[in-house]
Design an enzyme around this catalytic site. Sequence first.
Site, PDB file in Angstrom:
ATOM      1  N   ASP A  84      -1.305   1.232  -3.853  1.00 23.69           N
ATOM      2  CA  ASP A  84      -2.181   0.238  -4.480  1.00 23.69           C
ATOM      3  C   ASP A  84      -3.514   0.832  -4.927  1.00 23.69           C
ATOM      4  O   ASP A  84      -4.386   0.106  -5.413  1.00 23.69           O
ATOM      5  CB  ASP A  84      -2.403  -0.964  -3.542  1.00 23.69           C
ATOM      6  CG  ASP A  84      -2.890  -0.547  -2.160  1.00 23.69           C
ATOM      7  OD1 ASP A  84      -3.059   0.668  -1.935  1.00 23.69           O
ATOM      8  OD2 ASP A  84      -3.091  -1.429  -1.318  1.00 23.69           O
ATOM      9  N   ASP A  95      -2.552   6.304  -3.173  1.00 20.97           N
ATOM     10  CA  ASP A  95      -1.484   5.599  -2.454  1.00 20.97           C
ATOM     11  C   ASP A  95      -0.948   4.511  -3.404  1.00 20.97           C
ATOM     12  O   ASP A  95      -1.335   4.462  -4.578  1.00 20.97           O
ATOM     13  CB  ASP A  95      -2.004   5.038  -1.122  1.00 20.97           C
ATOM     14  CG  ASP A  95      -3.038   3.957  -1.290  1.00 20.97           C
ATOM     15  OD1 ASP A  95      -3.709   3.944  -2.339  1.00 20.97           O
ATOM     16  OD2 ASP A  95      -3.168   3.099  -0.397  1.00 20.97           O
ATOM     17  N   ASP A 126      -6.195   1.962  -3.524  1.00 14.95           N
ATOM     18  CA  ASP A 126      -7.517   1.777  -2.924  1.00 14.95           C
ATOM     19  C   ASP A 126      -7.949   3.074  -2.245  1.00 14.95           C
ATOM     20  O   ASP A 126      -9.002   3.149  -1.640  1.00 14.95           O
ATOM     21  CB  ASP A 126      -7.575   0.574  -1.959  1.00 14.95           C
ATOM     22  CG  ASP A 126      -6.573   0.658  -0.833  1.00 14.95           C
ATOM     23  OD1 ASP A 126      -5.681   1.538  -0.877  1.00 14.95           O
ATOM     24  OD2 ASP A 126      -6.655  -0.168   0.097  1.00 14.95           O
ATOM     25  N   SER A 132       0.816  -1.220   0.000  1.00 15.39           N
ATOM     26  CA  SER A 132       0.000   0.000   0.000  1.00 15.39           C
ATOM     27  C   SER A 132       0.850   1.271   0.000  1.00 15.39           C
ATOM     28  O   SER A 132       1.579   1.532  -0.940  1.00 15.39           O
ATOM     29  CB  SER A 132      -0.960  -0.053   1.179  1.00 15.39           C
ATOM     30  OG  SER A 132      -1.863   1.010   1.130  1.00 15.39           O
TER      31      SER A 132
END
Length: 468
Positions: free
Chosen positions: A249, A247, A251, A104
């Site tokens: 990743d 960020d 999400d 992440s």
Amino acid sequence: MNYVYGRSIRLFGTHGIRGIVNSTMTPDLAIRLGRALGTSLGKERRVLIGHDPRTSSELLECAFVSGLLDCGCNVTRLGMIPLPILAFALRKIPSDAGVMITASHNPPQYNGIKIYDADGSAFTNDKDSEIEDLYFSQKFAIAEYTGKGKLEEKRDIQTDYINGILEFVDSKNIQKCNFKVVVDAGGGAASRVTPLLLSKLGCTVIEHNCDPDGLFKERPLEPRPENLSRLMELVKQHHADLGVAHDGDADRTAYSDENGCFIQGDRILAVMCRYLLRDRPGSTIVTSINSSSVIDDAARLVDAKVARTRVGEPAVIQKMKETNAPVGGEENVGLIFRDWSWSREGPFSLALILEIMSRERKTISQLQGMFPVYMMRKFDVSLDPGTNYEEVKRMVMKRIETNLPKNRTNVLTIDGFKIIFDYGWLLIRPSGTEFKFRIFAEAQTEEKVEELANLGASLVEQSRIETP
Ligand code: MG
């Protein structure tokens, strides 16, 4: 050090497993974890797997895949994708579980592994614990040589995802507006997807940090205002309607308004909740204990209820399922919209914000300006890492309970202590994985929030001193 079931190590935190490459995150761990998941699922099950652009991600993915194949699971590799695409793929492709190799927002020397259910929601703590038990017991169901798993590749899932969003949102209305958007993907997993999605929505796209870069040299991946000064400058320079940053990743999406001002995540979540629930009175919004009262303000506008949970995506999703809530999310702008997927969403929520701007004919600063302004403080108080953390944490928490201020109106103990006053609230919660207490304070004035923040820090410090 954490203790679970008498073991001295706990693998899974609130966001799957994270660790430092070559130290606590290795291919040995990944293959063993792959075998644990393969054993839990059983033979001939299908697992979808994707990864972010970190330099160690392909290595860890290959090791994890080997563990799955070893136990007779079939694997579909989706390539380098944002995490929400894995959740989307799990809804579209018949499969039994999903795996994402990503850390992440953590620095590039970190990596991590997250496991997902067939419906695209993150594994619950119980399921993580089952995998953890298998990992430690090593009672793996290794397949005979005749029954090893098969591997296939699917590399066009990004196209399906973008087309899925274009069909889901009011693309025509958005396209008419010719929005100008600055994107800072941080060199992360959505570096290609988000600019492409925006151009299909008729936007003029100004790209910044949109080359996937496993070393993330340009900025720290956490989309906080202090890391996004260049994005905010570019919004002003180009007279853009919006600035967005992901960020690692993707999400999560953080937003700058058309004036180059950062918008707090909760406020964006409030904008989306109000819009999504405008025709669904009586619905529930699920959010974690640390998100702003602005979510309650949004709920009041559309006659919705708010259910609060422990911090972390799995807790929010679990509660959404229990309460049949259409929307959920946390203070860091991870919208979860049940009709779309069970994942926190970066690119989808961006398309949704553009839909709201286009349909309501309002700028993002006007949309977020509908809600009262709150001052917030978030910081950590670290403990000495040499101590027995679990024991010290438990004792400090007990001590805080006896030291709670008398002028409080309520205390919630869903996750740590949320102490509510007439003029704001203070949350003190111990970190699940680090040697620190996290403090959140919110009030409507600078003076009051400062007072609450100081109270939080002194409660932890005082209780620590009083702990034998
Ligand atoms: Mg993330």
